[in-house]
Design a protein around this motif. Structure first.
Motif, PDB file in Angstrom:
ATOM      1  N   PHE A 101       0.835  -1.209   0.000  1.00 30.13           N
ATOM      2  CA  PHE A 101       0.000   0.000   0.000  1.00 30.13           C
ATOM      3  C   PHE A 101       0.869   1.257   0.000  1.00 30.13           C
ATOM      4  O   PHE A 101       0.572   2.238  -0.702  1.00 30.13           O
ATOM      5  CB  PHE A 101      -0.906  -0.003   1.229  1.00 30.13           C
ATOM      6  CG  PHE A 101      -1.877   1.137   1.268  1.00 30.13           C
ATOM      7  CD1 PHE A 101      -3.052   1.081   0.539  1.00 30.13           C
ATOM      8  CD2 PHE A 101      -1.604   2.274   2.016  1.00 30.13           C
ATOM      9  CE1 PHE A 101      -3.954   2.136   0.567  1.00 30.13           C
ATOM     10  CE2 PHE A 101      -2.495   3.333   2.046  1.00 30.13           C
ATOM     11  CZ  PHE A 101      -3.673   3.258   1.316  1.00 30.13           C
ATOM     12  N   THR A 136       2.587   1.539  -3.581  1.00 23.69           N
ATOM     13  CA  THR A 136       1.649   1.900  -4.651  1.00 23.69           C
ATOM     14  C   THR A 136       1.120   3.319  -4.473  1.00 23.69           C
ATOM     15  O   THR A 136       0.828   4.007  -5.462  1.00 23.69           O
ATOM     16  CB  THR A 136       0.470   0.913  -4.673  1.00 23.69           C
ATOM     17  OG1 THR A 136      -0.130   0.840  -3.371  1.00 23.69           O
ATOM     18  CG2 THR A 136       0.934  -0.476  -5.082  1.00 23.69           C
ATOM     19  N   ARG A 137       1.004   3.758  -3.228  1.00 25.82           N
ATOM     20  CA  ARG A 137       0.569   5.137  -2.998  1.00 25.82           C
ATOM     21  C   ARG A 137       1.632   6.124  -3.461  1.00 25.82           C
ATOM     22  O   ARG A 137       1.307   7.177  -4.041  1.00 25.82           O
ATOM     23  CB  ARG A 137       0.265   5.345  -1.516  1.00 25.82           C
ATOM     24  CG  ARG A 137      -0.310   6.720  -1.181  1.00 25.82           C
ATOM     25  CD  ARG A 137      -0.492   6.899   0.302  1.00 25.82           C
ATOM     26  NE  ARG A 137       0.789   6.790   1.002  1.00 25.82           N
ATOM     27  CZ  ARG A 137       0.913   6.915   2.332  1.00 25.82           C
ATOM     28  NH1 ARG A 137      -0.158   7.127   3.095  1.00 25.82           N
ATOM     29  NH2 ARG A 137       2.110   6.821   2.896  1.00 25.82           N
ATOM     30  N   TRP A 146      -6.422   2.193  -8.566  1.00 26.30           N
ATOM     31  CA  TRP A 146      -6.834   1.200  -7.576  1.00 26.30           C
ATOM     32  C   TRP A 146      -6.649  -0.233  -8.079  1.00 26.30           C
ATOM     33  O   TRP A 146      -6.215  -1.102  -7.346  1.00 26.30           O
ATOM     34  CB  TRP A 146      -8.283   1.460  -7.200  1.00 26.30           C
ATOM     35  CG  TRP A 146      -8.782   0.624  -6.060  1.00 26.30           C
ATOM     36  CD1 TRP A 146      -9.621  -0.437  -6.114  1.00 26.30           C
ATOM     37  CD2 TRP A 146      -8.457   0.775  -4.676  1.00 26.30           C
ATOM     38  NE1 TRP A 146      -9.848  -0.953  -4.871  1.00 26.30           N
ATOM     39  CE2 TRP A 146      -9.149  -0.225  -3.964  1.00 26.30           C
ATOM     40  CE3 TRP A 146      -7.647   1.677  -3.969  1.00 26.30           C
ATOM     41  CZ2 TRP A 146      -9.059  -0.353  -2.580  1.00 26.30           C
ATOM     42  CZ3 TRP A 146      -7.554   1.545  -2.595  1.00 26.30           C
ATOM     43  CH2 TRP A 146      -8.255   0.535  -1.925  1.00 26.30           C
ATOM     44  N   THR A 147      -6.979  -0.470  -9.339  1.00 24.20           N
ATOM     45  CA  THR A 147      -6.865  -1.822  -9.909  1.00 24.20           C
ATOM     46  C   THR A 147      -5.837  -1.863 -11.042  1.00 24.20           C
ATOM     47  O   THR A 147      -6.030  -2.545 -12.047  1.00 24.20           O
ATOM     48  CB  THR A 147      -8.232  -2.302 -10.431  1.00 24.20           C
ATOM     49  OG1 THR A 147      -8.709  -1.361 -11.405  1.00 24.20           O
ATOM     50  CG2 THR A 147      -9.235  -2.424  -9.303  1.00 24.20           C
ATOM     51  N   ASN A 168      -0.802  -4.110  -6.251  1.00 20.75           N
ATOM     52  CA  ASN A 168      -1.514  -2.886  -6.604  1.00 20.75           C
ATOM     53  C   ASN A 168      -2.331  -2.460  -5.386  1.00 20.75           C
ATOM     54  O   ASN A 168      -2.445  -3.218  -4.406  1.00 20.75           O
ATOM     55  CB  ASN A 168      -2.380  -3.072  -7.858  1.00 20.75           C
ATOM     56  CG  ASN A 168      -3.538  -4.022  -7.636  1.00 20.75           C
ATOM     57  OD1 ASN A 168      -3.814  -4.471  -6.528  1.00 20.75           O
ATOM     58  ND2 ASN A 168      -4.242  -4.351  -8.708  1.00 20.75           N
ATOM     59  N   PRO A 169      -2.906  -1.264  -5.372  1.00 17.15           N
ATOM     60  CA  PRO A 169      -3.616  -0.788  -4.179  1.00 17.15           C
ATOM     61  C   PRO A 169      -4.741  -1.708  -3.720  1.00 17.15           C
ATOM     62  O   PRO A 169      -4.924  -1.912  -2.508  1.00 17.15           O
ATOM     63  CB  PRO A 169      -4.157   0.574  -4.632  1.00 17.15           C
ATOM     64  CG  PRO A 169      -3.192   1.036  -5.676  1.00 17.15           C
ATOM     65  CD  PRO A 169      -2.798  -0.209  -6.402  1.00 17.15           C
ATOM     66  N   ALA A 170      -5.492  -2.267  -4.656  1.00 13.34           N
ATOM     67  CA  ALA A 170      -6.620  -3.122  -4.265  1.00 13.34           C
ATOM     68  C   ALA A 170      -6.124  -4.385  -3.567  1.00 13.34           C
ATOM     69  O   ALA A 170      -6.641  -4.776  -2.504  1.00 13.34           O
ATOM     70  CB  ALA A 170      -7.444  -3.491  -5.501  1.00 13.34           C
ATOM     71  N   THR A 211      -4.649  -3.541  -0.041  1.00 11.56           N
ATOM     72  CA  THR A 211      -5.673  -3.271   0.980  1.00 11.56           C
ATOM     73  C   THR A 211      -6.359  -4.556   1.414  1.00 11.56           C
ATOM     74  O   THR A 211      -6.601  -4.778   2.613  1.00 11.56           O
ATOM     75  CB  THR A 211      -6.717  -2.292   0.424  1.00 11.56           C
ATOM     76  OG1 THR A 211      -6.065  -1.087  -0.015  1.00 11.56           O
ATOM     77  CG2 THR A 211      -7.752  -1.950   1.482  1.00 11.56           C
ATOM     78  N   TYR A 263      -8.042  -7.737 -11.788  1.00 11.66           N
ATOM     79  CA  TYR A 263      -8.112  -6.489 -11.021  1.00 11.66           C
ATOM     80  C   TYR A 263      -7.111  -6.419  -9.866  1.00 11.66           C
ATOM     81  O   TYR A 263      -6.778  -5.332  -9.404  1.00 11.66           O
ATOM     82  CB  TYR A 263      -9.523  -6.297 -10.451  1.00 11.66           C
ATOM     83  CG  TYR A 263     -10.587  -6.144 -11.506  1.00 11.66           C
ATOM     84  CD1 TYR A 263     -10.500  -5.131 -12.464  1.00 11.66           C
ATOM     85  CD2 TYR A 263     -11.685  -6.993 -11.550  1.00 11.66           C
ATOM     86  CE1 TYR A 263     -11.472  -4.977 -13.442  1.00 11.66           C
ATOM     87  CE2 TYR A 263     -12.658  -6.850 -12.515  1.00 11.66           C
ATOM     88  CZ  TYR A 263     -12.551  -5.846 -13.459  1.00 11.66           C
ATOM     89  OH  TYR A 263     -13.522  -5.704 -14.425  1.00 11.66           O
TER      90      TYR A 263
END
Length: 202
Positions: A33, A36-37, A43-44, A58-60, A63, A111
């Motif tokens: 996280f 990727t931030r 997000w995907t 990736n962010p999704a 998380t 995703y």
């Protein structure tokens, strides 16, 4: 699930492995996280993903990993059959997700940004958690004794082991032995009388 072992001696080992698995997933999610931030990824996102602990993130996916890792760790700390169900469910989900995402690697439906390595690691982690769930059942000493008798019985009293003739109710081995001892004295008395009679004839 009814015939899974209770208070198995390997439960602490698998509980510890499930805990370490949860730690790995949580740390991966946190680092993923953060990375990727910093890259300001969608997000995907599926392209340009950073490597985190040997996997793409990736962010999704990051998380989701944070949430799952935290739940697995909390379950392992609490125990009391809570961790058992968490590990069974999470393990099954991870193994199914690895196979599903393997089919979606080259599609727009990927995703979570999975790669082949992610699918392999997901299957391994899922197998560890699922196995921990299989060995994670706990209960009272009475429940453990009854379950062990039912799991290891063989049908029929003549075998001299725990088990009933109809296969439904567990029988204490001491009762089986006592029944056998009660039935033998009559036969031995008859044999003694017969041998005494033969001696008198001679």
């Amino acid at each position: 699930m009814d015939h899974l072992p209770i208070n198995h001696r390997l439960r602490p080992l698998w509980r510890g492995l499930a805990f370490l698995t949860g730690v790995y997933i949580l740390v991966f999610g946190i680092l993923g996280f953060i990375k990727t931030r910093d890259l300001d990824l969608a997000w995907t996102a599926q392209e340009g993903l950073p490597w985190v602990l040997g996997l793409r993130a990736n962010p999704a996916f990051s998380t989701l990993s944070i949430a799952v890792g935290a739940v697995v760790i909390i379950g392992a700390l609490i125990g009391r059959n809570i961790d058992r169900w968490i590990n069974l469910i999470a393990g099954a989900v991870f193994m199914l997700a690895s196979m599903l995402m393997l089919l979606l690697l080259r599609t727009d439906l990927n995703y979570l940004g999975f790669g082949v390595s992610t699918c392999v690691v997901s299957a391994i982690l899922g197998l560890i958690m699922f196995t921990a769930g299989l060995y994670g059942r706990v209960g009272s000493v009475q429940m453990e004794t009854a379950e062990e008798a039912r799991r290891h019985r063989t049908v029929g009293r003549e075998t001299g082991v725990v088990g009933s003739e109809d296969g439904n109710e567990p029988v204490d081995i001491t009762e089986v032995v006592a029944d056998k001892e009660d039935s033998t004295p009559g036969d031995s008395d008859g044999a003694e009388k017969l041998s005494a009679g033969e001696k008198e004839k001679h």
